[in-house]
Design a protein around this motif. Structure first.
Motif, PDB file in Angstrom:
ATOM      1  N   GLY A   1      42.872 -93.462 -66.121  1.00  0.00           N
ATOM      2  CA  GLY A   1      41.426 -93.482 -65.932  1.00  0.00           C
ATOM      3  C   GLY A   1      40.863 -92.126 -65.554  1.00  0.00           C
ATOM      4  N   THR A   2      41.270 -91.084 -66.256  1.00  0.00           N
ATOM      5  CA  THR A   2      40.889 -89.725 -65.891  1.00  0.00           C
ATOM      6  C   THR A   2      39.498 -89.372 -66.409  1.00  0.00           C
ATOM      7  OG1 THR A   2      41.857 -88.815 -67.912  1.00  0.00           O
ATOM      8  CG2 THR A   2      43.279 -88.964 -65.988  1.00  0.00           C
ATOM      9  N   SER A   3      38.888 -88.402 -65.750  1.00  0.00           N
ATOM     10  CA  SER A   3      37.659 -87.792 -66.245  1.00  0.00           C
ATOM     11  C   SER A   3      38.027 -86.637 -67.172  1.00  0.00           C
ATOM     12  CB  SER A   3      36.824 -87.263 -65.083  1.00  0.00           C
ATOM     13  OG  SER A   3      37.479 -86.169 -64.452  1.00  0.00           O
ATOM     14  N   PHE A   4      37.022 -86.106 -67.874  1.00  0.00           N
ATOM     15  CA  PHE A   4      37.260 -84.970 -68.749  1.00  0.00           C
ATOM     16  C   PHE A   4      37.715 -83.759 -67.949  1.00  0.00           C
ATOM     17  CE2 PHE A   4      35.289 -81.405 -71.361  1.00  0.00           C
ATOM     18  CZ  PHE A   4      36.356 -81.340 -72.233  1.00  0.00           C
ATOM     19  N   GLY A   5      37.102 -83.535 -66.782  1.00  0.00           N
ATOM     20  CA  GLY A   5      37.515 -82.410 -65.953  1.00  0.00           C
ATOM     21  C   GLY A   5      38.964 -82.520 -65.524  1.00  0.00           C
ATOM     22  N   GLN A   6      39.407 -83.731 -65.213  1.00  0.00           N
ATOM     23  CA  GLN A   6      40.808 -83.915 -64.826  1.00  0.00           C
ATOM     24  C   GLN A   6      41.745 -83.647 -65.996  1.00  0.00           C
ATOM     25  OE1 GLN A   6      40.243 -87.907 -63.308  1.00  0.00           O
ATOM     26  NE2 GLN A   6      40.505 -87.225 -61.192  1.00  0.00           N
TER      27      GLN A   6
ATOM     28  N   PHE B   1      38.031 -72.985 -62.080  1.00  0.00           N
ATOM     29  CA  PHE B   1      37.436 -74.174 -61.445  1.00  0.00           C
ATOM     30  C   PHE B   1      35.940 -74.236 -61.733  1.00  0.00           C
ATOM     31  CE2 PHE B   1      35.373 -76.378 -57.926  1.00  0.00           C
ATOM     32  CZ  PHE B   1      36.115 -77.550 -57.869  1.00  0.00           C
ATOM     33  N   GLY B   2      35.252 -73.109 -61.615  1.00  0.00           N
ATOM     34  CA  GLY B   2      33.821 -73.093 -61.893  1.00  0.00           C
ATOM     35  C   GLY B   2      33.505 -73.456 -63.324  1.00  0.00           C
ATOM     36  N   LEU B   3      34.302 -72.950 -64.264  1.00  0.00           N
ATOM     37  CA  LEU B   3      34.076 -73.265 -65.673  1.00  0.00           C
ATOM     38  C   LEU B   3      34.322 -74.740 -65.971  1.00  0.00           C
ATOM     39  CD1 LEU B   3      35.747 -70.114 -67.286  1.00  0.00           C
ATOM     40  CD2 LEU B   3      33.307 -70.655 -67.270  1.00  0.00           C
ATOM     41  N   VAL B   4      35.355 -75.313 -65.365  1.00  0.00           N
ATOM     42  CA  VAL B   4      35.635 -76.734 -65.565  1.00  0.00           C
ATOM     43  C   VAL B   4      34.506 -77.590 -64.984  1.00  0.00           C
ATOM     44  CG1 VAL B   4      37.180 -78.631 -64.911  1.00  0.00           C
ATOM     45  CG2 VAL B   4      38.140 -76.461 -65.705  1.00  0.00           C
ATOM     46  N   ARG B   5      34.023 -77.228 -63.794  1.00  0.00           N
ATOM     47  CA  ARG B   5      32.939 -77.997 -63.188  1.00  0.00           C
ATOM     48  C   ARG B   5      31.647 -77.845 -63.977  1.00  0.00           C
ATOM     49  NH1 ARG B   5      34.712 -81.972 -61.507  1.00  0.00           N
ATOM     50  NH2 ARG B   5      32.545 -82.424 -60.931  1.00  0.00           N
ATOM     51  N   ALA B   6      31.444 -76.695 -64.596  1.00  0.00           N
ATOM     52  CA  ALA B   6      30.233 -76.499 -65.404  1.00  0.00           C
ATOM     53  C   ALA B   6      30.193 -77.482 -66.565  1.00  0.00           C
ATOM     54  CB  ALA B   6      30.164 -75.068 -65.912  1.00  0.00           C
ATOM     55  N   ALA B   7      31.351 -77.774 -67.147  1.00  0.00           N
ATOM     56  CA  ALA B   7      31.402 -78.740 -68.245  1.00  0.00           C
ATOM     57  C   ALA B   7      31.035 -80.138 -67.777  1.00  0.00           C
ATOM     58  CB  ALA B   7      32.797 -78.750 -68.875  1.00  0.00           C
ATOM     59  N   ALA B   8      31.381 -80.457 -66.533  1.00  0.00           N
ATOM     60  CA  ALA B   8      31.124 -81.802 -66.020  1.00  0.00           C
ATOM     61  C   ALA B   8      29.747 -81.939 -65.380  1.00  0.00           C
ATOM     62  CB  ALA B   8      32.201 -82.177 -65.001  1.00  0.00           C
TER      63      ALA B   8
ATOM     64  N   ALA C   1      32.419 -89.895 -71.221  1.00  0.00           N
ATOM     65  CA  ALA C   1      33.462 -90.848 -71.616  1.00  0.00           C
ATOM     66  C   ALA C   1      34.120 -90.424 -72.919  1.00  0.00           C
ATOM     67  CB  ALA C   1      32.857 -92.243 -71.761  1.00  0.00           C
ATOM     68  N   LEU C   2      33.336 -89.892 -73.844  1.00  0.00           N
ATOM     69  CA  LEU C   2      33.873 -89.464 -75.134  1.00  0.00           C
ATOM     70  C   LEU C   2      34.854 -88.326 -74.955  1.00  0.00           C
ATOM     71  CD1 LEU C   2      33.655 -89.817 -78.238  1.00  0.00           C
ATOM     72  CD2 LEU C   2      31.804 -88.138 -78.202  1.00  0.00           C
ATOM     73  N   THR C   3      34.512 -87.361 -74.114  1.00  0.00           N
ATOM     74  CA  THR C   3      35.396 -86.215 -73.897  1.00  0.00           C
ATOM     75  C   THR C   3      36.635 -86.585 -73.093  1.00  0.00           C
ATOM     76  OG1 THR C   3      34.021 -85.621 -71.994  1.00  0.00           O
ATOM     77  CG2 THR C   3      33.582 -84.479 -74.060  1.00  0.00           C
ATOM     78  N   ALA C   4      36.604 -87.730 -72.438  1.00  0.00           N
ATOM     79  CA  ALA C   4      37.787 -88.203 -71.715  1.00  0.00           C
ATOM     80  C   ALA C   4      38.679 -89.075 -72.598  1.00  0.00           C
ATOM     81  CB  ALA C   4      37.367 -88.976 -70.471  1.00  0.00           C
ATOM     82  N   GLY C   5      38.412 -89.096 -73.904  1.00  0.00           N
ATOM     83  CA  GLY C   5      39.255 -89.847 -74.824  1.00  0.00           C
ATOM     84  C   GLY C   5      39.004 -91.331 -74.822  1.00  0.00           C
ATOM     85  N   GLN C   6      37.787 -91.743 -74.479  1.00  0.00           N
ATOM     86  CA  GLN C   6      37.489 -93.169 -74.329  1.00  0.00           C
ATOM     87  C   GLN C   6      36.587 -93.704 -75.435  1.00  0.00           C
ATOM     88  OE1 GLN C   6      35.949 -93.611 -70.360  1.00  0.00           O
ATOM     89  NE2 GLN C   6      37.732 -92.620 -69.434  1.00  0.00           N
ATOM     90  N   ALA C   7      36.639 -93.107 -76.626  1.00  0.00           N
ATOM     91  CA  ALA C   7      35.807 -93.582 -77.729  1.00  0.00           C
ATOM     92  C   ALA C   7      36.117 -95.040 -78.060  1.00  0.00           C
ATOM     93  CB  ALA C   7      36.019 -92.703 -78.959  1.00  0.00           C
ATOM     94  N   GLY C   8      37.393 -95.382 -78.101  1.00  0.00           N
ATOM     95  CA  GLY C   8      37.775 -96.760 -78.426  1.00  0.00           C
ATOM     96  C   GLY C   8      37.245 -97.762 -77.414  1.00  0.00           C
ATOM     97  N   GLN C   9      37.304 -97.394 -76.124  1.00  0.00           N
ATOM     98  CA  GLN C   9      36.794 -98.290 -75.093  1.00  0.00           C
ATOM     99  C   GLN C   9      35.276 -98.437 -75.192  1.00  0.00           C
ATOM    100  OE1 GLN C   9      39.170 -96.023 -74.914  1.00  0.00           O
ATOM    101  NE2 GLN C   9      40.206 -96.038 -72.929  1.00  0.00           N
ATOM    102  N   LEU C  10      34.583 -97.346 -75.500  1.00  0.00           N
ATOM    103  CA  LEU C  10      33.128 -97.414 -75.642  1.00  0.00           C
ATOM    104  C   LEU C  10      32.732 -98.372 -76.765  1.00  0.00           C
ATOM    105  CD1 LEU C  10      32.195 -93.639 -75.232  1.00  0.00           C
ATOM    106  CD2 LEU C  10      31.633 -95.476 -73.641  1.00  0.00           C
TER     107      LEU C  10
END
Length: 506
Positions: A36-41, A207-214, A430-439
């Motif tokens: 159940g990860t986020s995209f940042g994770q 870390f800043g760049l990853v958080r900027a995406a989220a 959700a899409l960037t976390a690989g959850q297209a199928g779940q959506l």
């Protein structure tokens, strides 16, 4: 046969640690669902390992010179194995990320000692043969990562880590039995302040760049760490200039050729490999390929890079580095332009021409980086230059993954908003976390086909922008190398002694 056992031990560890840079990419969709990860994770699972390698390889080399290279290599193997076990058993994303960071520490200890161990284990023609085999292993490792990851993920994503355990045990046993201990007499103490400042600065930026995406660029949690990281790196430069034995002599950047090669190494890995995370997510979560099928899509990259490096590597070493590196980086940029032809109706086949050209570009540029860097510095700085190339490569990969996260998220969100998605930002996350199928599965049955089309359009749009940024990075890197690098090709004697020099003067 026994004389080649040290090479077997060294190449086993080298292959394992470099494969782990890219092996996780194909497993990310399964990790996202299971944990159940986020995209940042997901970004951190990839980035924290490369960041550990980038930040610690120079310092690990200093420790190895002081306390023993075989000892450092074995400690690195054991730490890598324990961290791999922790990765495989991780019950959540947070512990997986911590374990991946420890993996990076172990990998840095191994990567920092491999050249030195080959140098002390072989002489004359055997040494040349050993370095040739080791170079082929290095070239094959990163390219084979997605394919091996896909095959292992068919069992479970956890097996991409568990497989390291028997390999590490084998490598430790052969190292203890066949590799002789060596150290550098009167080696300087490790540059602890330099290592700490560089790690904090680079980590803050990533870390800043990853958080900027989220969270967006307006969030304090994004630009705050980014600004702090830049300040810390500025402090690191000042500290390094004042130390008698720095981890990296920053005055080397006064040589425009050295600067050009470091920029080339950084931009090569950023342009060539950092988009593979987003490609793997598209292949599996949007197109519905299995992990093995997704990994096999990368075969053109693997085969072309290995064949070009093997067949042309020696002849390319006799050419001026600016043309080899500049040409290879430009090919990487052209390959990314071909990959950017992806659209909502594309299948995996659209990637094949671009991946093949990408493999050629990588095969041209990669083998020349180390020898080109060594040719631009004094002999007593050869080890430092070799470590700096590894640092730039891994830092480029880590920064590339983080920067592309913002690019992808912004474009995917815009496409979802244009398509009428009620919560464009949340759907993009959700899409960037690989959850297209779940959506799609959670939507009403009558709306699923429309939603699937919208998600495919949004992902393809974001992926196209990712490839365009990689194209810009590759072409810009090629132009910078052509402009800055003026070093001649290393002579035969320089090429023969480059890696041994690196091993003994870190």
């Amino acid at each position: 046969m026994r004389k080649w056992l040290p090479l077997v031990a060294i190449c086993t560890g080298t292959f394992m640690l470099l494969v782990d840079v890219t092996i996780v990419n194909v497993a990310l969709p399964d990790m996202a669902v299971d944990l159940g990860t986020s995209f940042g994770q997901l970004q951190w699972v990839v980035d924290v390992y490369a960041l550990g390698l980038a930040a610690l390889v120079l310092g690990a080399g200093s420790l190895a010179d002081l306390y023993g290279r075989r000892r450092a290599y074995v400690v690195g193997l054991v730490l890598f194995a324990l961290a791999s076990l922790a990765c495989g058993l991780a019950p959540n994303a947070e512990l997986l990320i911590v374990a991946r960071a420890v993996q990076g520490v172990g990998g840095a200890a191994m990567l920092a000692t491999t050249i030195a161990l080959i140098n002390t284990s072989y002489e004359g023609r055997d040494r040349g043969t050993a370095f040739g085999v080791w170079g082929a292993v290095v070239g094959a490792a990163a390219a084979l990562g997605p394919i091996l990851g896909g095959a292992l993920t068919e069992l479970s994503w956890r097996w991409i880590f568990f497989v390291n355990l028997p390999i590490s045990v084998f490598a430790v046993a052969v190292t203890l039995a066949a590799v002789q201990e060596s150290r550098q007499p009167h080696a300087p103490a490790p540059d602890v302040p330099g290592i700490a400042l560089f790690t904090l600065g680079a980590g803050g930026i990533v870390f800043g760049l990853v958080r900027a995406a989220a969270d967006g660029w307006g969030a304090l949690v994004a630009w705050g760490p980014l600004a702090a990281g830049l300040v810390v790196l500025a402090g690191w430069v000042l500290v390094e200039r004042g130390r008698r034995a720095p981890m990296l002599d920053v005055s080397l950047f006064g040589n425009r050729s050295f600067t050009g090669i470091m920029l080339g190494a950084l931009l090569l890995n950023a342009a060539a490999f950092s988009a593979s995370l987003y490609t793997s997510l598209w292949l599996q979560s949007v197109l519905g390929l299995s992990p093995l099928q997704g990994g096999l899509v990368f075969i053109p990259l693997s085969v072309c890079s290995f064949v070009v490096a093997a067949l042309a590597g020696r002849s390319l070493q006799t050419m001026a580095p600016r043309w080899v590196l500049g040409g290879g980086l430009t090919l990487v940029g052209v390959a990314s332009l071909l990959l950017a032809l992806v659209d909502a109706d594309s299948t995996w086949r659209v990637l094949v021409p671009g991946l093949a050209v990408l493999g050629i570009g990588v095969g041209v540029a990669n083998p020349t980086l180390a020898s080109a860097a060594l040719a631009t510095v004094p002999r007593e700085r050869s080890g430092m230059a070799s470590g700096a190339v590894n640092t730039a490569r891994q830092l480029g990969f880590a920064l590339g993954v983080a920067v592309l996260g913002s690019v992808f998220t912004a474009q995917a969100t815009a496409a979802l908003r244009d398509g009428g998605a009620p919560d464009a930002a949340g759907t993009a996350a959700a899409l960037t976390a690989g959850q297209a199928g779940q959506l799609v599965g959670a939507a009403p049955a009558a709306d699923r086909a429309t939603l699937a089309d919208l998600l495919g359009t949004a992902y393809a749009s974001g992926l196209r922008d990712v490839y365009l940024v990689c194209a810009a990075a590759g072409i810009a890197g090629g132009l910078l190398v052509l402009w800055l690098v003026r070093a001649a090709a290393p002579s035969g004697q320089q090429r023969a002694t480059a890696e041994p020099e690196a091993a003994t003067s870190r």
